[in-house]
Design an enzyme around this catalytic site. Structure first.
Site, PDB file in Angstrom:
ATOM      1  N   GLY A 290       0.781  -1.232   0.000  1.00  0.00           N
ATOM      2  CA  GLY A 290       0.000   0.000   0.000  1.00  0.00           C
ATOM      3  C   GLY A 290       0.809   1.276   0.000  1.00  0.00           C
ATOM      4  O   GLY A 290       0.254   2.361  -0.166  1.00  0.00           O
ATOM      5  N   GLU A 291       2.128   1.191   0.197  1.00  0.00           N
ATOM      6  CA  GLU A 291       2.964   2.395   0.162  1.00  0.00           C
ATOM      7  C   GLU A 291       2.950   3.010  -1.241  1.00  0.00           C
ATOM      8  O   GLU A 291       2.863   2.303  -2.243  1.00  0.00           O
ATOM      9  CB  GLU A 291       4.398   2.057   0.571  1.00  0.00           C
ATOM     10  CG  GLU A 291       4.542   1.681   2.031  1.00  0.00           C
ATOM     11  CD  GLU A 291       5.978   1.302   2.390  1.00  0.00           C
ATOM     12  OE1 GLU A 291       6.871   1.481   1.523  1.00  0.00           O
ATOM     13  OE2 GLU A 291       6.203   0.841   3.519  1.00  0.00           O
TER      14      GLU A 291
ATOM     15  N   ARG B  24     -11.227  22.241   7.772  1.00  0.00           N
ATOM     16  CA  ARG B  24     -12.287  22.581   8.724  1.00  0.00           C
ATOM     17  C   ARG B  24     -11.790  22.671  10.163  1.00  0.00           C
ATOM     18  O   ARG B  24     -12.410  23.331  10.990  1.00  0.00           O
ATOM     19  CB  ARG B  24     -13.430  21.566   8.610  1.00  0.00           C
ATOM     20  CG  ARG B  24     -14.353  21.852   7.444  1.00  0.00           C
ATOM     21  CD  ARG B  24     -15.432  20.812   7.296  1.00  0.00           C
ATOM     22  NE  ARG B  24     -14.937  19.596   6.680  1.00  0.00           N
ATOM     23  CZ  ARG B  24     -15.721  18.603   6.268  1.00  0.00           C
ATOM     24  NH1 ARG B  24     -17.032  18.693   6.430  1.00  0.00           N
ATOM     25  NH2 ARG B  24     -15.212  17.533   5.701  1.00  0.00           N
TER      26      ARG B  24
ATOM     27  N   LYS C  58     -27.946  29.979  12.202  1.00  0.00           N
ATOM     28  CA  LYS C  58     -28.108  28.593  12.603  1.00  0.00           C
ATOM     29  C   LYS C  58     -27.085  28.251  13.675  1.00  0.00           C
ATOM     30  O   LYS C  58     -26.137  29.003  13.921  1.00  0.00           O
ATOM     31  CB  LYS C  58     -27.928  27.659  11.394  1.00  0.00           C
ATOM     32  CG  LYS C  58     -26.498  27.560  10.896  1.00  0.00           C
ATOM     33  CD  LYS C  58     -26.372  26.631   9.704  1.00  0.00           C
ATOM     34  CE  LYS C  58     -24.905  26.507   9.284  1.00  0.00           C
ATOM     35  NZ  LYS C  58     -24.735  25.716   8.077  1.00  0.00           N
TER      36      LYS C  58
ATOM     37  N   ASP D 117     -22.166  28.453  -0.489  1.00  0.00           N
ATOM     38  CA  ASP D 117     -21.295  27.977   0.581  1.00  0.00           C
ATOM     39  C   ASP D 117     -19.956  27.586  -0.032  1.00  0.00           C
ATOM     40  O   ASP D 117     -19.836  27.478  -1.258  1.00  0.00           O
ATOM     41  CB  ASP D 117     -21.931  26.783   1.294  1.00  0.00           C
ATOM     42  CG  ASP D 117     -21.503  26.676   2.761  1.00  0.00           C
ATOM     43  OD1 ASP D 117     -20.522  27.363   3.130  1.00  0.00           O
ATOM     44  OD2 ASP D 117     -22.132  25.920   3.505  1.00  0.00           O
TER      45      ASP D 117
ATOM     46  N   GLY E 194     -27.031  17.946   4.410  1.00  0.00           N
ATOM     47  CA  GLY E 194     -28.096  18.172   5.378  1.00  0.00           C
ATOM     48  C   GLY E 194     -28.360  19.636   5.649  1.00  0.00           C
ATOM     49  O   GLY E 194     -29.520  20.072   5.728  1.00  0.00           O
ATOM     50  N   THR E 195     -27.289  20.423   5.788  1.00  0.00           N
ATOM     51  CA  THR E 195     -27.445  21.855   6.047  1.00  0.00           C
ATOM     52  C   THR E 195     -28.146  22.546   4.884  1.00  0.00           C
ATOM     53  O   THR E 195     -29.026  23.397   5.081  1.00  0.00           O
ATOM     54  CB  THR E 195     -26.066  22.502   6.281  1.00  0.00           C
ATOM     55  OG1 THR E 195     -25.491  21.946   7.462  1.00  0.00           O
ATOM     56  CG2 THR E 195     -26.187  24.003   6.453  1.00  0.00           C
TER      57      THR E 195
END
Length: 314
Positions: free
Chosen positions: A41-42, A99, A195, A221, A228-229
């Site tokens: 996987g490297e 984030r 909100k 945004d 959902g928002t």
């Protein structure tokens, strides 16, 4: 290639179609690089052409799978540095881990800063990105960062639709500057959804500041994650008398059931850009994807020629 013979564009596995479109727009071939995996996987990177002294641009959004794509970018930077590239610019249309840009409670990491440190240590000389979750992330780097915006691209698209009685809506207080930029370009008023988020990916609409009754609403945004928002905000706007709701964003993360949720939502259209690869996402007629290849190509050209990048948005 003439005057651009020292300019070379390479791509990892995150979004080769975007890299190809950027290179094609500049009349350049994609640089030859092999990015594969060892059996354990490297990540294995081999630069298959001479880059000594060249102006190198690596196109790699750090989108899902975030860790794989980030490691690919870091290893490509290291490979280019060890191959004596003249300058290495990372083109990161979507900046993963953005984030977590500050501590909101004790014992939390600041991953946006960590990624900046990793890129710097790997040997990058410059970073180009788009619509960061928070503009102050630019300050996490001690090297040049060109922060591009998709607002002009989005504004041009909505102008082409011939919509009337428009109000641009920010889905939260943190996105007001972005929404105002779009509203100013469209010469329309601004509204804000007040909100709160009791926990990540969960939002509750408290109030709507501004007039939306009998208006065509464009909610903007920086990213749509679970959707959902956006679904909640659109329903609240329609309950407040909005005529119809359009949604736009730069980064369509579309985690989990976001696509079917938005498809079933009362939103008229979802307009996104291709900073993240959407091939295989099953986007239907409700979705419109705008390409940022031209914008990124112009930024690359201006950086290569030591010209102003900010003039693209003047």
């Amino acid at each position: 290639m003439g005057r651009y013979e020292s300019l070379k564009i390479f791509s990892g596995n995150a979004h080769p179609r975007l890299a190809a479109a950027i290179a094609s727009g500049l009349g350049l071939p994609i640089g030859r690089i092999e990015v594969t995996r060892f059996r354990n996987g490297e990540i294995r990177v081999i630069v298959e052409e001479n880059v000594r002294g060249d102006d190198i641009f690596l196109v790699q959004p750090t989108s899902t799978p975030v860790n794989e794509n980030l490691m690919e970018l870091l290893i490509m930077i290291d490979a280019m540095r060890r191959a004596s590239a003249g300058r290495i610019t990372a083109i990161i249309p979507f900046y993963g881990y953005a984030r977590q840009d500050r501590k909101t409670r004790g014992r939390e990491p600041i991953t946006a800063k960590l990624v900046a440190n990793l890129l710097t240590t790997a040997g990058v000389d410059r970073v180009v990105t788009m619509d960061l979750h928070a503009g102050q992330i630019q300050g996490f780097f001690d090297l040049p960062v060109d922060h591009l915006s998709s607002v002009p691209l989005l504004a041009d698209y909505f102008q082409s639709l011939g919509l009337t009685d428009i109000t641009v809506v920010s889905p939260d207080m943190g996105g007001v500057a972005r929404a105002r930029a779009l509203a100013d370009r469209l010469l329309v008023p601004l509204a804000i959804i007040d909100k709160r988020r009791p926990e990540p990916n969960v939002a509750e609409v408290m109030n709507i500041i501004g007039r939306v009754q009998d208006r065509t609403v464009i909610m903007i945004d920086d990213m749509i994650d679970t959707g959902g928002t956006i679904d909640l905000g659109a329903r609240a706007l329609l309950d407040m008398g909005a005529r119809e709701v359009y949604v736009c964003c730069t980064h369509a993360v579309f985690s989990g059931e976001a696509v079917p949720l938005l498809t079933a939502s009362p939103v008229r259209q979802v307009v996104v850009t291709d900073t993240i690869d959407h091939s295989g996402s099953g986007l239907g007629d409700k979705f419109k994807v705008l390409s940022v290849a031209g914008l990124l190509g112009q930024a690359i050209l201006r950086i290569h020629e030591d010209r102003s990048v900010s003039e693209l948005f003047s």
